[in-house]
Design a protein around this motif. Sequence first.
Motif, mmCIF file in Angstrom:
data_model
loop_
_atom_site.group_PDB
_atom_site.id
_atom_site.type_symbol
_atom_site.label_atom_id
_atom_site.label_comp_id
_atom_site.label_asym_id
_atom_site.label_seq_id
_atom_site.Cartn_x
_atom_site.Cartn_y
_atom_site.Cartn_z
ATOM 1 N N SER A 72 7.428 4.697 7.004
ATOM 2 C CA SER A 72 7.048 6.100 6.889
ATOM 3 C C SER A 72 8.066 6.816 6.014
ATOM 4 O O SER A 72 9.123 6.265 5.662
ATOM 5 N N MET A 73 7.775 8.064 5.684
ATOM 6 C CA MET A 73 8.747 8.829 4.914
ATOM 7 C C MET A 73 10.030 9.043 5.706
ATOM 8 O O MET A 73 11.115 9.109 5.128
ATOM 9 N N SER A 74 9.930 9.107 7.020
ATOM 10 C CA SER A 74 11.139 9.208 7.839
ATOM 11 C C SER A 74 11.997 7.959 7.678
ATOM 12 O O SER A 74 13.232 8.037 7.585
ATOM 13 N N ASP A 75 11.356 6.791 7.640
ATOM 14 C CA ASP A 75 12.101 5.546 7.417
ATOM 15 C C ASP A 75 12.769 5.540 6.050
ATOM 16 O O ASP A 75 13.917 5.099 5.902
ATOM 17 N N ILE A 76 12.050 6.030 5.051
ATOM 18 C CA ILE A 76 12.595 6.040 3.690
ATOM 19 C C ILE A 76 13.777 6.992 3.599
ATOM 20 O O ILE A 76 14.788 6.689 2.951
ATOM 21 N N VAL A 89 -0.003 15.783 0.981
ATOM 22 C CA VAL A 89 0.768 15.959 2.215
ATOM 23 C C VAL A 89 2.224 16.213 1.837
ATOM 24 O O VAL A 89 2.824 15.419 1.096
ATOM 25 N N LEU A 90 2.790 17.291 2.337
ATOM 26 C CA LEU A 90 4.177 17.618 2.035
ATOM 27 C C LEU A 90 5.131 16.522 2.533
ATOM 28 O O LEU A 90 4.829 15.784 3.455
ATOM 29 N N GLY A 91 6.295 16.461 1.880
ATOM 30 C CA GLY A 91 7.335 15.548 2.333
ATOM 31 C C GLY A 91 7.173 14.131 1.821
ATOM 32 O O GLY A 91 7.540 13.179 2.508
ATOM 33 N N GLY A 92 6.631 13.975 0.611
ATOM 34 C CA GLY A 92 6.349 12.645 0.083
ATOM 35 C C GLY A 92 7.433 12.078 -0.801
ATOM 36 O O GLY A 92 8.543 12.607 -0.910
ATOM 37 N N TRP A 137 0.864 -1.184 0.000
ATOM 38 C CA TRP A 137 0.000 0.000 0.000
ATOM 39 C C TRP A 137 0.896 1.228 0.000
ATOM 40 O O TRP A 137 1.530 1.541 0.993
ATOM 41 N N VAL A 138 0.967 1.920 -1.139
ATOM 42 C CA VAL A 138 1.856 3.067 -1.304
ATOM 43 C C VAL A 138 1.006 4.328 -1.182
ATOM 44 O O VAL A 138 0.214 4.653 -2.064
ATOM 45 N N ASP A 139 1.180 5.050 -0.074
ATOM 46 C CA ASP A 139 0.190 6.076 0.253
ATOM 47 C C ASP A 139 0.756 6.986 1.342
ATOM 48 O O ASP A 139 1.565 6.555 2.163
ATOM 49 N N ALA A 140 0.296 8.227 1.350
ATOM 50 C CA ALA A 140 0.616 9.113 2.476
ATOM 51 C C ALA A 140 -0.183 8.732 3.713
ATOM 52 O O ALA A 140 0.210 9.044 4.835
ATOM 53 N N ASP A 159 5.134 13.476 -3.303
ATOM 54 C CA ASP A 159 5.128 14.838 -2.799
ATOM 55 C C ASP A 159 4.251 15.695 -3.715
ATOM 56 O O ASP A 159 4.225 15.491 -4.930
ATOM 57 N N PRO A 160 3.508 16.657 -3.161
ATOM 58 C CA PRO A 160 2.626 17.495 -3.993
ATOM 59 C C PRO A 160 3.343 18.237 -5.109
ATOM 60 O O PRO A 160 2.685 18.666 -6.065
ATOM 61 N N TRP A 161 4.651 18.382 -5.007
ATOM 62 C CA TRP A 161 5.380 19.012 -6.112
ATOM 63 C C TRP A 161 5.208 18.210 -7.397
ATOM 64 O O TRP A 161 5.131 18.780 -8.489
ATOM 65 N N TYR A 162 5.129 16.883 -7.272
ATOM 66 C CA TYR A 162 4.983 16.015 -8.435
ATOM 67 C C TYR A 162 3.526 15.751 -8.794
ATOM 68 O O TYR A 162 3.221 15.435 -9.949
ATOM 69 N N ALA A 163 2.635 15.815 -7.804
ATOM 70 C CA ALA A 163 1.243 15.460 -8.043
ATOM 71 C C ALA A 163 0.319 16.385 -7.259
ATOM 72 O O ALA A 163 -0.275 15.997 -6.250
#
Length: 364
Positions: free
Chosen positions: A239-243, A289-292, A162-165, A278-282
């Motif tokens: 999470s994005m922190s893990d990534i 949600v920022l920081g994706g 499941w790839v999701d914010a 990240d919203p910059w791309y989509a």
Amino acid sequence: MISIYRVDSKFLAHIKWAFFVTTNYSKSFKFNYSKMIHNKTKKTVSLINAKFSRGQGKPGTELGPSFLKTKFLLSNLENLNCPAIESVELEEEKVPSHEEEQFLHNRNLRSISQINKKLSNSVQKAIKDGHVPVLLGGDHSLAIGSVHGTANALGSHIGLIWVDAHADINTPLTSASGNLHGQSVSFLLYELDKYLPKLEAFSWVKPCLSARNMVYIGLRDLDPEETILVEKYKIKAYSMSDIQRLGIKQVLKETIDYLTIDGELMPLHVSVDIDSLDPWYAPSTGTPVLGGLSLPELMYIGNKIHETGKLSALDLVEVNPLLKNNDHDVEKTVFSASRAILSFFGYKTLGTKKDGHQVPLAKK
């Protein structure tokens, strides 16, 4: 939530790449830069276009399939040796208001149930016919039907990535919004059945997946109750922190290892919410949600799953063309979504090749 990035050479290179692809997206829709990968095993794709938005509160996701099903997508699937041999059109049935079912503030239950039941049947048929179903959504409540269909076609021993914010694991009793696109996972996991109230509209849906067989990638916006459930049932979650800490390469290695049981990787259903980026791309999506993830990171996920040969079904959801500051927002989102889909079938950014193509020798 705002993520602060360390500014180093890798980050600057990333920005240069992002600037290039987005400023050249219009050319890319006409010409195929990164043509195709050599794929010895031919796959055929069944595109399922689910024009649906009632699992959340913002109109527009029902338009997603029309924007995603482009000549660019179809021609590249063909060149990747994974042609789209059929296209299924699913639209919501108009349910009279007096027949619509609600529970507390959870609404549109009958509408959501009806299209998900059709979707489950379409996914099952596609898999049994030997195709890879690709769901073009539509909102993420559609994952109830798509994952249900995959599990019923292949048995409950499937892996779900499941790839999701968002975790989308609220229940009708915990959801603050009442939107079912944030509750899909709770309908699917055996362990969560005891948290679901009896909903007549969803009597056909039975849990079909163990929490042990699920992995989240890209999380960064969870409700407290969702955090409790993810931790209580030990769902593997990056999470994005893990990534940021591990790197996407290590995350994918661990994910594939985790879903490999007794030396055999499970058949994989991958459900991608475009807001994982990240919203910059989509930017054209309902709950950014920022920081994706970056687009290269999402495409890396797709490429590694493709290399396993175990992709059984794919969802790409929550593209909303009505949410935009300008047309560029929509074009950028579709650009990202198209390449994300194609990456799961071998599409790469740094040059791939097509069967039979050779560089001609010059006559001297």
